[in-house]
Design an enzyme around this catalytic site. Sequence first.
Site, PDB file in Angstrom:
ATOM      1  N   ARG A  56       0.696  -1.411   0.252  1.00 57.13           N
ATOM      2  CA  ARG A  56      -0.096  -0.174  -0.175  1.00 57.13           C
ATOM      3  C   ARG A  56       0.914   1.175  -0.054  1.00 57.13           C
ATOM      4  O   ARG A  56       0.367   2.428  -0.226  1.00 57.13           O
ATOM      5  CB  ARG A  56      -0.906   0.385   0.773  1.00 57.13           C
ATOM      6  CG  ARG A  56      -2.125   0.962   1.138  1.00 57.13           C
ATOM      7  CD  ARG A  56      -3.285   1.092   1.683  1.00 57.13           C
ATOM      8  NE  ARG A  56      -4.395   1.781   2.314  1.00 57.13           N
ATOM      9  CZ  ARG A  56      -4.625   2.616   3.037  1.00 57.13           C
ATOM     10  NH1 ARG A  56      -3.558   2.747   4.405  1.00 57.13           N
ATOM     11  NH2 ARG A  56      -5.971   3.340   3.007  1.00 57.13           N
ATOM     12  N   ILE A  73      -7.683   7.575  -1.180  1.00 56.11           N
ATOM     13  CA  ILE A  73      -7.392   5.833  -1.354  1.00 56.11           C
ATOM     14  C   ILE A  73      -7.805   5.436   0.802  1.00 56.11           C
ATOM     15  O   ILE A  73      -7.699   5.745   0.860  1.00 56.11           O
ATOM     16  CB  ILE A  73      -5.786   5.107  -1.290  1.00 56.11           C
ATOM     17  CG1 ILE A  73      -5.797   3.413  -1.126  1.00 56.11           C
ATOM     18  CG2 ILE A  73      -4.695   5.962   0.264  1.00 56.11           C
ATOM     19  CD1 ILE A  73      -4.353   3.517  -1.295  1.00 56.11           C
ATOM     20  N   SER A  74      -8.905   4.337  -0.326  1.00 56.14           N
ATOM     21  CA  SER A  74      -9.801   3.853   0.477  1.00 56.14           C
ATOM     22  C   SER A  74      -9.535   3.274   2.153  1.00 56.14           C
ATOM     23  O   SER A  74      -7.970   2.498   1.848  1.00 56.14           O
ATOM     24  CB  SER A  74     -10.779   2.954   0.142  1.00 56.14           C
ATOM     25  OG  SER A  74     -12.032   3.659  -1.058  1.00 56.14           O
ATOM     26  N   GLN A  75     -10.153   3.497   2.668  1.00 56.09           N
ATOM     27  CA  GLN A  75      -9.562   2.675   4.401  1.00 56.09           C
ATOM     28  C   GLN A  75      -9.750   1.257   4.193  1.00 56.09           C
ATOM     29  O   GLN A  75     -10.496   0.401   3.247  1.00 56.09           O
ATOM     30  CB  GLN A  75     -10.947   3.384   5.401  1.00 56.09           C
ATOM     31  CG  GLN A  75     -10.370   2.528   6.837  1.00 56.09           C
ATOM     32  CD  GLN A  75     -11.693   2.687   7.293  1.00 56.09           C
ATOM     33  OE1 GLN A  75     -12.697   2.350   7.304  1.00 56.09           O
ATOM     34  NE2 GLN A  75     -11.538   1.785   8.854  1.00 56.09           N
ATOM     35  N   PRO A  76      -8.382   0.923   4.437  1.00 54.37           N
ATOM     36  CA  PRO A  76      -8.231  -0.837   4.553  1.00 54.37           C
ATOM     37  C   PRO A  76      -9.648  -1.587   5.044  1.00 54.37           C
ATOM     38  O   PRO A  76      -9.588  -2.170   4.186  1.00 54.37           O
ATOM     39  CB  PRO A  76      -6.872  -0.788   5.052  1.00 54.37           C
ATOM     40  CG  PRO A  76      -6.434   0.616   5.165  1.00 54.37           C
ATOM     41  CD  PRO A  76      -7.388   1.061   4.594  1.00 54.37           C
TER      42      PRO A  76
END
Length: 214
Positions: free
Chosen positions: A32, A58-61
């Site tokens: 990431r 970038i979205s939350q994992p």
Amino acid sequence: MLNLVKKELIRELLLMGIKSTRVLNAIEKVKREEFVSDELKKMAYDNNALPIDCNQTISQPYTVAFMTELLNVKEGDKVLEIGTGSGYQAAILKELGADVYSIERIAELSEKAKQILEKLGYDVKIKTDDGTKGWAEYSPFDGIIVTAAAPHVPQSLVTQLKIDGRLVIPVGDKYTQKIVLVKKIIEENQEKVTEKHYPDFRFVPLIGEEGWDS
Ligand code: SAM
């Protein structure tokens, strides 16, 4: 050091209810830190959304894991992503063995994502366009994942799903959304579309013909 924080993230995702070992393995595998700017690399394995260029994220994992689990990707599936952003979600889909097509409306982002994915060895077909219309040329798809928030489910995307295909998309107003799992099935010889809703998520808006105006 990064390996330690990665393990901690996987542990957190398990505790939050992510069950798919394949999805967790993909999250563990994809770097990431390669998809964020230098100053954010130390935060790459925090369970948070992070800013990328052009005011996007970038979205939350956890969100990536949750949506990917709902998509139920199998080796060789043809998957369309709307909202390439950094390219991270596309890399996760590649680790799951999918043939990945991705559309991003901001050229600067799609160009950068193309370069990073290529550098990391992920073969993803990317174009700059309004993804709310899907990618008819390559349809139908086994799975479609939309990583920006729509006011409603775009009909073009439902049309481009295979029978037994899945569409995962956040739907709501501009402040809060539910993730909707749309399945196209055959029941009593008739094509049917079912929906399941998962509340309390937050995404940047999906802007386009079948999305928001701005
Ligand atoms: N999947 C991305 C990742 O892994 O980094 C995160 C994407 S970000 C939360 C949402 C992205 O959707 C933004 O880059 C935004 O520009 C893009 N977007 C918004 N509306 C779009 C549209 N109509 N077609 C394609 N992309 C769109």
